[in-house]
Design a protein around this motif. Structure first.
Motif, PDB file in Angstrom:
ATOM      1  N   SER A 120      -5.036   3.139 -52.425  1.00 36.43           N
ATOM      2  CA  SER A 120      -4.536   2.659 -51.109  1.00 36.43           C
ATOM      3  C   SER A 120      -4.757   3.928 -50.233  1.00 36.43           C
ATOM      4  O   SER A 120      -5.009   5.099 -50.774  1.00 36.43           O
ATOM      5  N   VAL A 121      -4.478   3.631 -49.100  1.00 34.83           N
ATOM      6  CA  VAL A 121      -4.920   4.777 -47.887  1.00 34.83           C
ATOM      7  C   VAL A 121      -3.789   5.861 -48.445  1.00 34.83           C
ATOM      8  O   VAL A 121      -4.080   7.071 -48.287  1.00 34.83           O
ATOM      9  N   ALA A 122      -2.203   5.324 -48.521  1.00 33.87           N
ATOM     10  CA  ALA A 122      -1.361   6.540 -48.681  1.00 33.87           C
ATOM     11  C   ALA A 122      -1.671   7.091 -49.759  1.00 33.87           C
ATOM     12  O   ALA A 122      -1.436   8.422 -49.776  1.00 33.87           O
ATOM     13  N   GLY A 123      -2.019   6.466 -50.819  1.00 32.30           N
ATOM     14  CA  GLY A 123      -2.205   7.087 -52.268  1.00 32.30           C
ATOM     15  C   GLY A 123      -3.462   8.270 -52.063  1.00 32.30           C
ATOM     16  O   GLY A 123      -3.468   9.119 -52.596  1.00 32.30           O
ATOM     17  N   ALA A 124      -4.489   7.640 -51.454  1.00 35.09           N
ATOM     18  CA  ALA A 124      -5.631   8.525 -51.270  1.00 35.09           C
ATOM     19  C   ALA A 124      -5.379   9.789 -50.323  1.00 35.09           C
ATOM     20  O   ALA A 124      -5.907  10.888 -50.590  1.00 35.09           O
ATOM     21  N   ARG A 125      -4.504   9.465 -49.384  1.00 35.81           N
ATOM     22  CA  ARG A 125      -4.286  10.732 -48.523  1.00 35.81           C
ATOM     23  C   ARG A 125      -3.326  11.722 -49.422  1.00 35.81           C
ATOM     24  O   ARG A 125      -3.513  13.041 -49.574  1.00 35.81           O
ATOM     25  N   GLN A 126      -2.324  11.393 -50.265  1.00 32.95           N
ATOM     26  CA  GLN A 126      -1.837  12.264 -51.257  1.00 32.95           C
ATOM     27  C   GLN A 126      -2.626  12.764 -52.230  1.00 32.95           C
ATOM     28  O   GLN A 126      -2.734  13.960 -52.519  1.00 32.95           O
ATOM     29  N   ALA A 127      -3.673  12.042 -52.563  1.00 34.18           N
ATOM     30  CA  ALA A 127      -4.306  12.590 -53.937  1.00 34.18           C
ATOM     31  C   ALA A 127      -5.529  13.275 -53.209  1.00 34.18           C
ATOM     32  O   ALA A 127      -6.145  14.293 -53.965  1.00 34.18           O
ATOM     33  N   ALA A 128      -6.184  12.995 -52.257  1.00 35.66           N
ATOM     34  CA  ALA A 128      -7.708  13.516 -51.717  1.00 35.66           C
ATOM     35  C   ALA A 128      -7.556  14.124 -50.376  1.00 35.66           C
ATOM     36  O   ALA A 128      -8.446  14.818 -49.816  1.00 35.66           O
ATOM     37  N   GLY A 129      -6.273  14.081 -49.520  1.00 32.47           N
ATOM     38  CA  GLY A 129      -6.311  14.685 -48.268  1.00 32.47           C
ATOM     39  C   GLY A 129      -6.884  13.834 -47.166  1.00 32.47           C
ATOM     40  O   GLY A 129      -7.069  12.590 -47.299  1.00 32.47           O
ATOM     41  N   GLU A 130      -7.513  14.442 -46.176  1.00 31.68           N
ATOM     42  CA  GLU A 130      -8.037  13.523 -45.044  1.00 31.68           C
ATOM     43  C   GLU A 130      -9.350  13.061 -45.235  1.00 31.68           C
ATOM     44  O   GLU A 130     -10.058  13.515 -46.166  1.00 31.68           O
TER      45      GLU A 130
END
Lengths: 172, 172
Positions: free
Chosen positions: B24-34
């Motif tokens: 998910s976008v939120a998950g990706a932001r948490q795991a991988a940043g911008e």
């Protein structure tokens, strides 16, 4: 500068097949036949329907969050990826344009435009010329993308001598 | 026979991370940043966020078309896949249950239940005990699944001594 006008066609086999696979139940039924019943009959599995073809086992899932585009759209370059096929799986049922072309000695030739029905994804074949992800829905679209995620260069762009103008006929 | 009652929790990091990745976008932001901006700024790309881990380069995309389930649900077996992670990408924004468990000497231990928010997919780690795809929406759900599609046996099932009863609290 001259241009080429294209009206997107529905995304169907066999028209699309030389460019890639359609990721949908209808597409899977056409390409692979009846599904396997799993999970004690609660789930249909259409196995391995995308034709993944990615180098070096460097396959990954990425998210693409695309802004929307409004017709008419001018496409002045196409791209391709020598190291792998590229699958676009829509996560919010928004139709998108699939612009593809043949290759003639390294130059895109005979471009075509398809419009998905919202339930369809695509896997574009390795080294197939295509336009960038283009979503017509005002909210844009979110996609899971399965493609090459290794470190080698994997993008070729070609600026079109004759840009494409994508329009819509009245019936769509 | 005794049972274990579970109320699904929201699918969030870090709670879920030992079992898999959130798509998910939120998950990706948490795991991988911008994200990376691609397609001349029109698209955010969150690269390689799922942690694919599949044997023998036998990675494929399949479609799972799952019937719906109604709570309370009794889960009397879990399964795992020794040859690869298994990613579930929802194609029609319907929440689904993610039931996972630790492993203790080949037996599932400390089961947990998560509920996705409709925008989330998951990639369950290789050899991680999990329940089968369970969709609560009356229409069921359509998923693209990225997993092992080779010819070797890749399914282990374990019948639970204490079946799980999945219920929902009032706030959900």
């Amino acid at each position: 500068m001259t241009t080429i006008s294209l009206i997107p066609q529905p995304l169907i086999y066999p028209d699309f097949h030389k460019f890639g696979n359609i990721i949908s139940v209808a597409g899977a039924r056409q390409a692979a036949g009846e599904p396997l019943l799993i999970n004690r009959g609660n789930c249909e599995r259409y196995s391995d329907i995308a034709g993944l073809d990615i180098a070096d086992a460097a396959t990954g899932i990425s998210l693409f969050n695309a802004k929307h585009s409004s017709l008419p759209i001018t496409v002045d370059y196409l791209e391709r990826h020598p190291l792998g096929s590229q699958a676009f799986i829509p996560m919010n049922s928004h139709p998108f344009l699939v612009i593809v072309a043949d290759d003639l000695n390294g130059v895109p030739e005979s471009p075509k435009a398809f419009l998905t029905d919202g339930e369809q994804g695509v896997n574009i074949r390795r080294n197939t010329w295509h336009g960038v992800l283009t979503v017509l829905h005002p909210e844009g679209g979110l996609f899971s993308v399965v493609d090459y995620v290794g470190a080698l260069p994997n993008l070729q762009e070609h600026r079109l001598q004759q840009p494409l103008i994508i329009t819509m006929d009245d019936s769509c």
